[in-house]
Design an enzyme around this catalytic site. Structure first.
Site, PDB file in Angstrom:
ATOM      1  N   HIS A 138       0.853  -1.190   0.000  1.00 28.35           N
ATOM      2  CA  HIS A 138       0.000   0.000   0.000  1.00 28.35           C
ATOM      3  C   HIS A 138       0.882   1.231   0.000  1.00 28.35           C
ATOM      4  O   HIS A 138       1.701   1.408   0.884  1.00 28.35           O
ATOM      5  CB  HIS A 138      -0.859  -0.020   1.255  1.00 28.35           C
ATOM      6  CG  HIS A 138      -2.009   0.921   1.173  1.00 28.35           C
ATOM      7  ND1 HIS A 138      -1.851   2.274   1.274  1.00 28.35           N
ATOM      8  CD2 HIS A 138      -3.329   0.700   1.002  1.00 28.35           C
ATOM      9  CE1 HIS A 138      -3.042   2.841   1.174  1.00 28.35           C
ATOM     10  NE2 HIS A 138      -3.950   1.915   1.008  1.00 28.35           N
ATOM     11  N   LYS A 544     -15.051   4.532  -6.727  1.00 19.51           N
ATOM     12  CA  LYS A 544     -14.495   5.628  -7.526  1.00 19.51           C
ATOM     13  C   LYS A 544     -15.363   5.882  -8.763  1.00 19.51           C
ATOM     14  O   LYS A 544     -15.522   7.012  -9.214  1.00 19.51           O
ATOM     15  CB  LYS A 544     -13.069   5.258  -7.935  1.00 19.51           C
ATOM     16  CG  LYS A 544     -12.346   6.291  -8.757  1.00 19.51           C
ATOM     17  CD  LYS A 544     -10.889   5.900  -8.876  1.00 19.51           C
ATOM     18  CE  LYS A 544     -10.282   6.473 -10.120  1.00 19.51           C
ATOM     19  NZ  LYS A 544     -10.539   5.779 -11.346  1.00 19.51           N
TER      20      LYS A 544
END
Length: 877
Positions: A138, A544
């Site tokens: 990440h 998104k």
């Protein structure tokens, strides 16, 4: 801070004081005084003093460049120390009752008893318990391994200081050690100067296993075993494997050109080396412990008739096996081309001799010894295997189609990419059934195509144990799945790998049922999958694409439909959840998130991604990891034994409206507002984030694209830095207000009370709203955005305030998170330290954009603010 958090308050204060001493020694009084002034002004500004807010802004603006980094580091370090103190508080002896909730498993057992659930059913559900946590890299986890090790040691010191019977000398020694660790942290680079390689990320994952999970797994299983004996009068089977791990680090090549087949091969070797290394430490420990002489015939045979200490003799054989394995793997990692294979190839080579020792000790009246360290090692062998973590491979669907396109053109049979779906399926099924090879020997594929084929060959050369699943991102059709099966078959893969389509966008989620149905209608495919199908649900890209409310409903719908298909077709379904740490990427407290899923969706167990920063918060310390395993286990058992209600038709109908209205509201801004992209680029650090060494993966799938090509992580991360957190709430509150205006308030309130899916959505929104800060967002706008863009920012902040009112109205609450005072306190505690970092960041962005050139000092300071804000915001990266 409220007195009920006295122990936490005391630790935060002590760590802050020690950090102050370190700063003073390193930089003198001037920097320490600056930091203290800024902290006090921030505290006063948080309490509503506008004059001090203005003073705070002026104080930060007046800082010379050379002071920006030490001041930013002070607040960054303080937030990291606060996180440690809070994480420790949840497992400490002095933990407040409402923070450390009663044991999740025991609470569940009481609930099962009250609901009359048969104990045989409970025992069966526990035997079938399957939690697979998939560790993923990440970019927001920029805490280096060096720092993570120090954080673990700081935690150990806090644990010692809690003991009331420490002598003055012991207490003084521990406090000194704590001060040294804080000083070491201060004088180390908190941030990577270079972008981490996929190999670095994999090593970070192995460090988490070594420092935490290696200890946590046997601890969890020991506790679970004792609870089962109390409740069911039967323990956990010795070969139980309720928790195990996979990883994407070194296997996830979706949009990451740095993850090549050679990197994957090296990560696989490193993974085995680390496993052998950790087992070797266990075996050496057991050699020192198992000095007994009495044994059964099996152990006598394994050890040799003349051995006086038979257990040690067997363990020494294992020690040689592991040492030789490490040596050969080490040589291969360092590039030596050895024909010889590492001796340790399968779990049975470890399990069989260790289990023989275990049975012998029990048969010879030494159960107490058998149930000690030896049992812990046996549990680890089952959980970690010889590969430590299984590697997932992830690749984008078009990369496989491009291989077949290039191949069919070479063979003169047309262009696969231009064929209809029906023609693709016909071609793929024919080739899968064919006994002749498809790939011509004289074919010279392009570099990109060769890379995909080389990856398939790496898979074929390893054992099945080495891998988790082959995940196809942006999967849209049945042919996307069949294509991967064909490429693996053509590469000589001798086993059936789980090929897992990942449905990510709103349209793809809505189409998931049709794709799986089509695959199930192909007899050849049914034979291939041997009655088991894995499907991955994408959280981040769907949010998104459509906003959190529409994405959440599409995910629920898709899961429900897939569960029904699996039941109709008589196959086992594993749903793989691609959640991130953030709300905009599907993150929610684990227990609530799992109980909000459709009924029967956890029958096949849980497979879920745990990402960078959340790995540290949920799994970074052994005791914290044990708590996390308990939460996961209790939620899965509850979902399967006491399933949530089927949603009423009127709830579904209203969710359809909420989904549609929220999606339109979200897209009208993100896609329809002409000023949106320039506003996003100017009011957040998005452009700068792409240039910083935050992760091995580029920020965009397509370097030339706009917002739509941005990866979900930088998209969310940029908005969390400026505290508007737009993707995590936009559209949802507007849809709720729309439904209230249409006369549906009573129905919304009923859904909130009775439907875990809906109440969890609102709870997640509340947490986001509390982390938003309109004043900070406005400050970024004023400092960084063109004047023509300011009205858009104002409109978005006005919308945020309206949305908060709508959600509180439906929940009949006066304040955000009022039912979770600990969560409230946790966010408030950090805000005093995050706000100076936000203001510093806005100032740094202003200076770098004005100068046009980023100096090394400013870049370092900027990265420190990014890491600090990420640490403070916790699950919003």
């Amino acid at each position: 801070m409220n007195e009920k958090y006295a122990a936490l308050k005391s630790n935060v204060s002590m760590l802050g004081h020690l950090l102050g001493n370190t700063i003073q020694e390193a930089h003198g009084d001037e920097i320490l005084e600056k930091v203290e002034t800024i902290r006090k002004l921030s505290k006063s500004a948080r309490a509503g003093n506008q004059a001090d807010r203005n003073n705070l802004i002026e104080e930060i603006k007046s800082l010379p460049d050379e002071q920006l980094t030490p001041v930013a580091r002070a607040f960054n370090q303080f937030l990291n120390l606060t996180n440690i103190a809070e994480q420790y508080h949840t497992i400490s002896r002095h933990c407040d009752a409402h923070v450390c909730e009663p044991d999740a498993i025991n609470t569940l057992f009481a609930k099962l008893g009250q609901n009359g659930i048969n104990k045989l059913d409970t025992a069966q559900a526990i035997r079938e318990l399957n939690i697979e946590l998939v560790l993923t890299a990440h970019p927001t986890e920029i805490t280096r391994r060096t720092m993570i090790n120090k954080l673990v040691k700081i935690n150990e010191c806090l644990s010692k200081l809690e003991l009331s019977d420490l002598s003055y000398k012991e207490r003084h020694k521990t406090e000194k050690r704590l001060e040294q660790l804080i000083a070491q942290s201060w004088h180390s680079d908190v941030i990577r100067k270079q972008r981490p390689t996929p190999l670095d990320e994999a090593k970070w994952g192995f460090a988490v296993v070594e420092n935490s999970l290696w200890e946590a797994v046997p601890d969890f299983l020991r506790e679970l075993d004792e609870k089962l004996k109390d409740y069911l009068d039967q323990g956990l089977p010795i070969d139980a494997r309720p928790v195990h791990f996979s990883s994407w680090m070194g296997g996830d090549r979706d949009g990451n050109p740095f993850v090549t087949h050679t990197v994957t091969r090296e990560v696989l070797l490193l993974s085995r080396w680390k496993a052998a290394d950790l087992y070797l430490k266990d075996i050496n420990e057991l050699i020192s412990e198992l000095s007994m002489t009495k044994c059964n015939d099996t152990v006598r045979q394994l050890a040799g008739e003349d051995e006086h200490e038979p257990y040690r003799a067997i363990l020494k054989q294992l020690r040689t096996l592991l040492s030789d394995t490490k040596e050969i793997l080490d040589a291969k990692i360092n590039g030596q081309k050895l024909a010889v294979k590492a001796p340790l190839q399968s779990v049975e080579q470890l399990w069989d001799p260790l289990f023989a020792c275990y049975q012998s000790l029990r048969e010879c009246g030494m159960s107490m010894i058998a149930e000690g360290s030896l049992l812990d090692t046996l549990r680890r062998v089952k959980a970690f295997g010889v590969h430590l973590v299984r590697l997932d491979i992830r690749q984008e669907s078009t990369r496989h189609a491009d291989v077949l396109s290039e191949l069919t053109r070479y063979l003169g049979i047309g262009d696969y990419n231009h064929w209809s779906e029906q023609d693709k399926i016909a071609f793929l099924t024919n080739e899968l059934a064919s006994k002749r090879p498809l790939l011509p020997r004289d074919w010279q594929p392009s570099e990109q195509v060769k890379e995909v084929l080389d990856t398939c060959k790496i898979i074929a050369a390893q054992s099945r144990e080495a891998f988790g699943a082959y995940v196809i991102s942006m999967a849209k059709t049945a042919s996307d799945v069949l294509a991967v099966h064909l490429l693996l078959q053509e590469s000589g893969c001798p086993y059936r790998m789980d090929v897992c389509p990942l449905f990510e966008t709103l349209d793809d989620l809505n189409n998931a049922e049709a794709v799986i149905k089509q695959l199930m209608s192909i007899d050849l495919y049914r034979g291939f999958i041997q009655n088991h199908q894995m499907v991955m649900i994408g959280y981040s890209d769907s949010a998104k694409d459509a906003g959190v409310m529409a994405a959440g409903w599409a995910q629920y719908h898709a899961m429900e439909a897939l569960v029904n298909v699996a039941e109709q077709e008589g196959i086992e379904l594993t749903l793989f959840h691609g959640r991130g740490g953030t709300i905009g990427r599907g993150g929610a407290p684990a227990h609530a998130a799992l109980l909000s899923q459709p009924p029967k969706s956890l029958k096949g167990g849980l497979r879920v991604t745990e990402q960078g920063e959340m790995i540290r918060f949920k799994l970074g310390l052994p005791d914290v990891a044990v708590n996390s395993f308990n939460m996961y286990a209790s939620a899965i058992l509850e979902a399967n034994l006491l399933p949530p209600p089927e949603p009423k038709q009127e709830w579904r109908d209203l969710m359809e409206v909420l989904s549609q209205v929220s999606c339109e509201a979200y897209r009208s801004v993100v896609r329809g507002e002409p000023d949106f992209v320039p506003y996003f680029r100017q009011a957040t650090p998005e452009l700068e984030l792409g240039k910083l060494p935050l992760g091995s993966r580029p920020a965009k799938r397509n370097p030339n694209g706009g917002v739509e090509s941005l990866r979900a992580i930088p998209w969310i991360f940029s908005w969390s830095q400026n505290r508007l957190l737009l993707p995590a709430w936009l559209g949802a509150g507007e849809a709720i207000q729309y439904s209230i205006d249409k006369g549906h308030q009573a129905l919304l309130e009923e859904m909130c009370r009775e439907w875990p899916f809906f109440s969890t959505r609102l709870g997640m929104l509340e947490m986001v709203y509390l982390k938003c800060n309109s004043e900070i967002s406005r400050y970024y706008d004023e400092r960084l955005a063109d004047k023509s863009l300011l009205p858009l920012g104002d409109r978005l902040r006005d919308q945020l305030q309206s949305d908060i009112k709508a959600v509180l109205n439906v929940e009949n609450n006066e304040n955000l998170m009022q039912s979770d005072p600990w969560g409230q306190e946790s966010i408030r505690l950090r805000n005093i330290y995050i706000e100076p970092l936000n203001m510093l960041q806005a100032e740094l962005l202003y200076r770098t954009r004005q100068a046009g050139v980023v100096s090394e000092a400013l870049e370092e300071a900027l990265m420190v603010t990014i890491a600090g804000i990420a640490a403070g915001m916790r699950n919003t990266g």
